[in-house]
Motif scaffolding. Structure first.
Motif, PDB file in Angstrom:
ATOM      1  N   TYR A  49       6.684  -9.505  14.628  1.00 56.10           N
ATOM      2  CA  TYR A  49       6.152  -8.419  14.375  1.00 56.10           C
ATOM      3  C   TYR A  49       6.874  -7.575  13.341  1.00 56.10           C
ATOM      4  O   TYR A  49       8.070  -7.619  13.087  1.00 56.10           O
ATOM      5  N   VAL A  50       6.242  -7.059  12.296  1.00 50.30           N
ATOM      6  CA  VAL A  50       6.745  -6.568  11.025  1.00 50.30           C
ATOM      7  C   VAL A  50       6.435  -4.685  11.036  1.00 50.30           C
ATOM      8  O   VAL A  50       5.296  -4.391  11.291  1.00 50.30           O
ATOM      9  N   PHE A  51       7.709  -4.187  10.811  1.00 49.68           N
ATOM     10  CA  PHE A  51       7.565  -2.765  11.286  1.00 49.68           C
ATOM     11  C   PHE A  51       7.688  -1.994   9.817  1.00 49.68           C
ATOM     12  O   PHE A  51       7.616  -0.529  10.212  1.00 49.68           O
ATOM     13  N   THR A  52       8.220  -2.382   8.837  1.00 44.03           N
ATOM     14  CA  THR A  52       8.361  -1.564   7.651  1.00 44.03           C
ATOM     15  C   THR A  52       7.366  -1.689   6.575  1.00 44.03           C
ATOM     16  O   THR A  52       6.736  -2.625   6.523  1.00 44.03           O
ATOM     17  N   ALA A  53       7.209  -0.697   5.685  1.00 44.17           N
ATOM     18  CA  ALA A  53       6.007  -0.520   4.810  1.00 44.17           C
ATOM     19  C   ALA A  53       6.256  -1.861   3.700  1.00 44.17           C
ATOM     20  O   ALA A  53       5.232  -2.307   3.398  1.00 44.17           O
ATOM     21  N   ALA A  54       7.326  -1.969   3.175  1.00 44.72           N
ATOM     22  CA  ALA A  54       7.561  -2.891   1.950  1.00 44.72           C
ATOM     23  C   ALA A  54       7.507  -4.215   2.615  1.00 44.72           C
ATOM     24  O   ALA A  54       6.534  -4.967   1.750  1.00 44.72           O
ATOM     25  N   GLU A  55       7.622  -4.861   3.721  1.00 43.22           N
ATOM     26  CA  GLU A  55       7.464  -6.089   4.477  1.00 43.22           C
ATOM     27  C   GLU A  55       6.065  -6.334   4.511  1.00 43.22           C
ATOM     28  O   GLU A  55       5.427  -7.273   4.331  1.00 43.22           O
ATOM     29  N   VAL A 326       2.243 -10.325  12.867  1.00 46.94           N
ATOM     30  CA  VAL A 326       1.631  -9.257  13.204  1.00 46.94           C
ATOM     31  C   VAL A 326       2.046  -8.024  12.477  1.00 46.94           C
ATOM     32  O   VAL A 326       3.367  -7.665  12.436  1.00 46.94           O
ATOM     33  N   LEU A 327       1.342  -7.438  11.473  1.00 48.16           N
ATOM     34  CA  LEU A 327       1.835  -6.212  10.875  1.00 48.16           C
ATOM     35  C   LEU A 327       1.483  -4.997  11.743  1.00 48.16           C
ATOM     36  O   LEU A 327       0.359  -4.793  11.780  1.00 48.16           O
ATOM     37  N   VAL A 328       2.493  -4.242  12.027  1.00 42.53           N
ATOM     38  CA  VAL A 328       2.213  -3.018  12.835  1.00 42.53           C
ATOM     39  C   VAL A 328       2.126  -1.843  11.611  1.00 42.53           C
ATOM     40  O   VAL A 328       2.766  -1.048  11.275  1.00 42.53           O
ATOM     41  N   LEU A 329       0.872  -1.759  11.258  1.00 48.80           N
ATOM     42  CA  LEU A 329       0.316  -0.593  10.278  1.00 48.80           C
ATOM     43  C   LEU A 329       0.746   0.790  10.795  1.00 48.80           C
ATOM     44  O   LEU A 329       1.333   1.620   9.878  1.00 48.80           O
ATOM     45  N   GLY A 330       0.785   1.030  12.246  1.00 51.37           N
ATOM     46  CA  GLY A 330       1.043   2.290  12.463  1.00 51.37           C
ATOM     47  C   GLY A 330       2.641   2.831  12.465  1.00 51.37           C
ATOM     48  O   GLY A 330       2.971   3.781  11.981  1.00 51.37           O
ATOM     49  N   SER A 331       3.502   1.650  12.373  1.00 50.91           N
ATOM     50  CA  SER A 331       4.746   1.854  12.036  1.00 50.91           C
ATOM     51  C   SER A 331       5.248   1.672  10.611  1.00 50.91           C
ATOM     52  O   SER A 331       5.695   2.718  10.070  1.00 50.91           O
ATOM     53  N   ALA A 332       4.260   0.956   9.861  1.00 58.45           N
ATOM     54  CA  ALA A 332       4.751   0.792   8.206  1.00 58.45           C
ATOM     55  C   ALA A 332       4.298   2.267   7.906  1.00 58.45           C
ATOM     56  O   ALA A 332       5.021   2.712   6.708  1.00 58.45           O
ATOM     57  N   ASN A 333       3.235   2.943   8.445  1.00 57.11           N
ATOM     58  CA  ASN A 333       2.790   4.236   7.598  1.00 57.11           C
ATOM     59  C   ASN A 333       3.541   5.643   8.254  1.00 57.11           C
ATOM     60  O   ASN A 333       3.603   6.516   7.837  1.00 57.11           O
ATOM     61  N   ARG A 334       4.594   5.307   9.153  1.00 56.15           N
ATOM     62  CA  ARG A 334       5.714   6.093   9.655  1.00 56.15           C
ATOM     63  C   ARG A 334       6.975   5.771   9.080  1.00 56.15           C
ATOM     64  O   ARG A 334       7.998   6.258   9.702  1.00 56.15           O
ATOM     65  N   ASP A 335       7.106   4.920   8.000  1.00 56.67           N
ATOM     66  CA  ASP A 335       8.486   4.426   7.613  1.00 56.67           C
ATOM     67  C   ASP A 335       8.977   5.357   6.708  1.00 56.67           C
ATOM     68  O   ASP A 335       8.482   5.581   5.580  1.00 56.67           O
ATOM     69  N   PRO A 336      10.169   5.886   6.934  1.00 59.64           N
ATOM     70  CA  PRO A 336      11.050   6.964   5.981  1.00 59.64           C
ATOM     71  C   PRO A 336      11.302   6.414   4.981  1.00 59.64           C
ATOM     72  O   PRO A 336      11.409   7.069   3.848  1.00 59.64           O
TER      73      PRO A 336
END
Length: 423
Positions: A49-55, A326-336
């Motif tokens: 699971y990927v949680f950051t925007a860049a990745e 799995v790309l967690v878009l919801g997390s990437a879009n909240r990445d500070p």
């Protein structure tokens, strides 16, 4: 201080509170590391699971990842998360645009792309407005109404059904089966025991319906999307009847459920932020921009998947060929690291490069249509329904962390503004 050691990420079995607001869970994992292992399901070697925007952006735009789940050493079917014994579901889903790589993806997308351009969508705006006002007229007669059933679900469903040439009298039948189809999602929490059986039955019924529509289109010229797909062979872009039927089902489901969730969650945002609601009521010209911030802040699609095409390292995680990512878009879009104060909804943010519609070759085909439907619907809702508030009945979320949103959203409504005069 060393990073928190967390268990493998598991998008099933969440509480109602976590399901309604998954962002605190995302934050814990994102702050610990960009990539975490998860619990593989049947047919998967490993899942990350990927949680950051860049990745997330890297995976979505890199040729090192794709939609072909057979890329690993083990012989697997193209949709490994589906169990054996569900032939209707497997046959239908494996021909969906979202699960295809080039060149098949390129061929099918080329046929469809001309029907979803901003110019074509602009021509649809008057009809979208007509449907919107018709549905709002029904809401205006009820002091308490379920926004999902009465407005957010039927609006995009009617629009995509008309594009497909589907009779409106069958829409309840279609939505019931579209929802049953989604019960096969591995990101559904608390999945009911017969979910796959229900999904398989719905898949077979929807496929049979559209196969019949394709055969009918062969006998007469139709100007809807079924006719467009059936006529593609005249341009040398041949599609088999099974491919056409699967594409129609995909357009029907993806073309309405995401917008349903977008509209419902936009209303939830405005319920919790009266200042946002008041601002958009006073300045309807800002609704279009607000839609993108709504998507970034609480998008209707929280996760999408890819498979690794080679062994490599992603943010310190050792990914092997054939692993699911799995790309967690919801997390990437909240990445500070990408957005300032990401947990704050800011209509003046200038959202920029959010990934709510995906990226790369699989960027959402219907993005322009979803934006238009949402802008028209929210503007009209704020104009026609002067006040709305939560009713005493609870808001119930779908048990799903892919297509994420409320299953029911009961509202108290007032269609006329308060009068300052007294009797």
């Amino acid at each position: 201080m060393s990073p928190e050691v967390l268990p493998p990420f598991n998008p099933t079995g969440w509480s109602e509170r976590e399901l309604a607001d998954p962002y605190p869970v995302y934050t814990r994992y994102r702050e610990a590391a960009p990539v975490h292992s998860g619990l593989p399901t049947e047919g998967e070697t490993a899942v990350w699971y990927v949680f950051t925007a860049a990745e997330t952006e890297h995976v979505l735009t890199s040729r090192d990842y794709g939609r072909d789940a057979t890329c690993g050493a083990a012989q697997r079917t193209a949709v490994p998360s589906l169990p054996d014994g569900r032939p209707g579901l497997r046959q239908l889903v494996q021909d969906w645009l979202v699960f295809l790589d080039p060149p098949k993806h390129t061929r099918l997308r080329r046929i469809l792309s001309g029907e979803f351009t901003p110019r074509v969508v602009d021509a649809l705006r008057p009809r979208i407005a007509e449907i919107t006002h018709e549905l709002l007229a029904g809401m205006r007669t009820k002091p308490v109404t379920d926004l999902v059933a009465g407005f957010a679900a039927p609006l995009p469903l009617v629009v995509i059904a008309e594009l497909l040439g589907v009779p409106r009298r069958h829409l309840d039948w279609y939505r019931t089966r579209a929802l049953a189809l989604q019960e096969a999602s591995t990101a559904r929490t608390g999945q009911c025991p017969d979910a796959y059986r229900r999904s398989d039955t719905a898949a077979s019924e929807l496929r049979d319906y559209f196969l019949d529509q394709v055969r009918r289109s062969r006998r007469s010229d139709r100007e809807d999307l079924v006719g467009l797909l059936a006529a593609a062979r005249r341009s040398g872009l041949f599609l088999g009847d099974d491919e056409i039927a699967a594409t129609c089902v995909h357009l029907l489901t993806a073309g309405h459920e995401t917008t349903t969730n977008l509209l419902s969650k936009a209303v939830l945002i405005m319920l919790d932020r009266p200042d946002v609601r008041a601002r958009l009521q006073d300045h309807p010209e800002e609704v279009g921009t607000a839609v993108d911030e709504f998507i970034r802040f609480d998008g209707p699609v929280q996760m999408i998947s890819r498979w690794a095409y080679r062994d490599h390292e992603l943010a310190g995680a050792h990914i092997r060929q054939g692993d699911k990512v799995v790309l967690v878009l919801g997390s990437a879009n909240r990445d500070p690291g990408r957005f300032h104060d990401p947990d704050v909804l800011d209509l003046d943010r200038g959202t920029g490069k959010h990934c709510g519609f995906g990226m790369g070759i699989h960027f959402c085909l219907g993005a322009a249509l979803a934006r238009a439907e949402s802008e028209i619907a929210i503007t009209a809702l704020l104009k026609k329904i002067h006040e709305f508030s939560r009713s005493e009945d609870p808001i119930i979320y779908n048990q799903d962390l892919v297509f994420h949103g409320p299953a029911t959203l009961p509202l108290r409504t007032r269609t006329e503004p308060h009068s300052s005069s007294t009797a």
